[in-house]
Design a protein around this motif. Structure first.
Motif, PDB file in Angstrom:
ATOM      1  N   ILE A  24       6.684  -3.009  -6.786  1.00  0.00           N
ATOM      2  CA  ILE A  24       5.503  -3.872  -6.823  1.00  0.00           C
ATOM      3  C   ILE A  24       5.779  -5.118  -7.663  1.00  0.00           C
ATOM      4  N   SER A  74       1.967   1.633  -3.618  1.00  0.00           N
ATOM      5  CA  SER A  74       0.882   2.104  -4.497  1.00  0.00           C
ATOM      6  C   SER A  74       0.620   3.578  -4.267  1.00  0.00           C
ATOM      7  N   THR A  75       0.653   4.011  -2.994  1.00  0.00           N
ATOM      8  CA  THR A  75       0.440   5.429  -2.723  1.00  0.00           C
ATOM      9  C   THR A  75       1.512   6.276  -3.399  1.00  0.00           C
ATOM     10  N   THR A  78       7.418   7.211  -9.810  1.00  0.00           N
ATOM     11  CA  THR A  78       6.365   6.233 -10.077  1.00  0.00           C
ATOM     12  C   THR A  78       6.954   4.930 -10.593  1.00  0.00           C
ATOM     13  N   LEU A 118       6.665   1.187  -9.052  1.00  0.00           N
ATOM     14  CA  LEU A 118       6.136   0.050  -9.818  1.00  0.00           C
ATOM     15  C   LEU A 118       7.139  -1.098  -9.827  1.00  0.00           C
ATOM     16  N   LEU A 154      -5.236  -0.482  -8.720  1.00  0.00           N
ATOM     17  CA  LEU A 154      -4.061   0.395  -8.838  1.00  0.00           C
ATOM     18  C   LEU A 154      -3.770   0.682 -10.299  1.00  0.00           C
ATOM     19  N   SER A 155      -3.807  -0.367 -11.115  1.00  0.00           N
ATOM     20  CA  SER A 155      -3.493  -0.182 -12.524  1.00  0.00           C
ATOM     21  C   SER A 155      -4.545   0.683 -13.200  1.00  0.00           C
ATOM     22  N   HIS A 157      -6.984  -5.525  -5.916  1.00  0.00           N
ATOM     23  CA  HIS A 157      -6.271  -4.306  -5.566  1.00  0.00           C
ATOM     24  C   HIS A 157      -5.219  -3.951  -6.609  1.00  0.00           C
ATOM     25  N   PHE A 158      -4.621  -4.982  -7.209  1.00  0.00           N
ATOM     26  CA  PHE A 158      -3.692  -4.711  -8.308  1.00  0.00           C
ATOM     27  C   PHE A 158      -4.462  -4.128  -9.494  1.00  0.00           C
ATOM     28  N   TYR A 181       0.827  -1.210   0.000  1.00  0.00           N
ATOM     29  CA  TYR A 181       0.000   0.000   0.000  1.00  0.00           C
ATOM     30  C   TYR A 181       0.859   1.257   0.000  1.00  0.00           C
TER      31      TYR A 181
END
Lengths: 165, 106
Positions: A43, A10-11, A36, A40, B16-17, B12-13, A7
């Motif tokens: 992630i 993502s924020t 960004t 990513l 986000l995308s 949730h992925f 999270y």
């Protein structure tokens, strides 16, 4: 722990994306986009996709953003101030479009049961070994074609930006 | 080996995308600076890449990640060519404003 990291990342990604779109200085936009991309890449690492994460950092943060930064500096665009559309109607319509599209897609995806079965989610899938074998067996022809594409692009850019004598 | 999908749902992925894609789309519509429009397009490509990687790792199928690799190559080619065109435009009209090219509409 994984949740917290996801999270936070993502924020960071969303804040970076927003600041790319709204900052008036093109230089800040480029730097936010780099932020960004790094979020990513984090992630991707969480998704056990090491190869994609590394390539993402090398190609996007390393090559593409350097190209952007180079052009911004070469054309001296960090002094340009008015970069958002003047017409207020178009401005609000653009923001509204984004919000409506996000709402519609979000509503749709929340109300849809994704009809895919969860497969073998071991850490093996994203490794260089597995992807390399796949790339050089099943995807050999696209891999060769993409090198032709890159050469064509390179020649095209050189021809395009050459100064005429 | 526990998987990330035990603690974070796939939705949730997707969300986000989706947010990244919509921010990129609003950027393309909102901005007049061609470089920022390009960057918004990159943002949209990245949103799709994230989706492909998430589904690929959910399914345990490496094909999606190979596809993301190809998308990255195409994005790199697109940026190189696009910035080349942009430099040419700047040399000719001394501006990177989208409206400098409004004659293309006719």
């Amino acid at each position: 722990m994984d949740q917290v990291i996801f999270y936070i990342l993502s924020t960071i990604a969303i804040i970076g994306a927003l600041s790319t779109v709204v900052s008036r200085n093109a230089m800040y936009s480029v730097l936010s986009l780099v932020l960004t991309f790094f979020a990513l890449a984090g992630i991707y690492l969480q998704l056990n996709a090491e190869f994609v994460a590394i390539v993402h950092i090398i190609v996007y943060a390393g090559a593409i953003m350097v190209l952007f930064l180079f052009v911004v500096m070469m054309l001296n665009l960090n002094t340009v101030t008015v970069t958002i559309r003047k017409n207020p109607l178009i401005k609000y319509l653009a923001v509204l479009m984004g919000i409506v599209m996000a709402a519609v897609l979000g509503f749709a995806s929340m109300n849809t049961a994704l009809p895919i079965a969860r497969g073998n989610t071991s850490a093996e899938v994203g490794t260089v070994k597995v992807l390399g074998k796949m790339l050089f067996n099943e995807y050999l022809l696209p891999f060769e074609l993409i090198s032709v594409l890159l050469i064509a692009t390179m020649v095209g850019v050189i021809v395009l930006t050459k100064k005429e004598e | 080996m526990e998987s990330i999908f035990d603690v974070i749902p796939l939705e949730h992925f997707v969300l986000l995308s989706l947010l990244l894609f919509c921010i990129g789309m609003a950027g393309v519509l909102l901005r007049r600076n061609m470089i920022v429009v390009f960057m918004s397009i990159e943002l949209m490509l990245n949103a799709v890449n994230l989706l492909a990687v998430a589904f690929s790792s959910y399914r345990g199928d490496p094909g999606g990640q190979v596809f993301v690799f190809f998308v990255m190559v195409v994005a790199a080619a697109e940026v190189a060519l696009g910035l080349g065109i942009l430099v040419m435009i700047y040399r000719n009209v001394k501006s990177v404003d989208i409206n400098a090219l409004h004659q293309l509409k006719w």
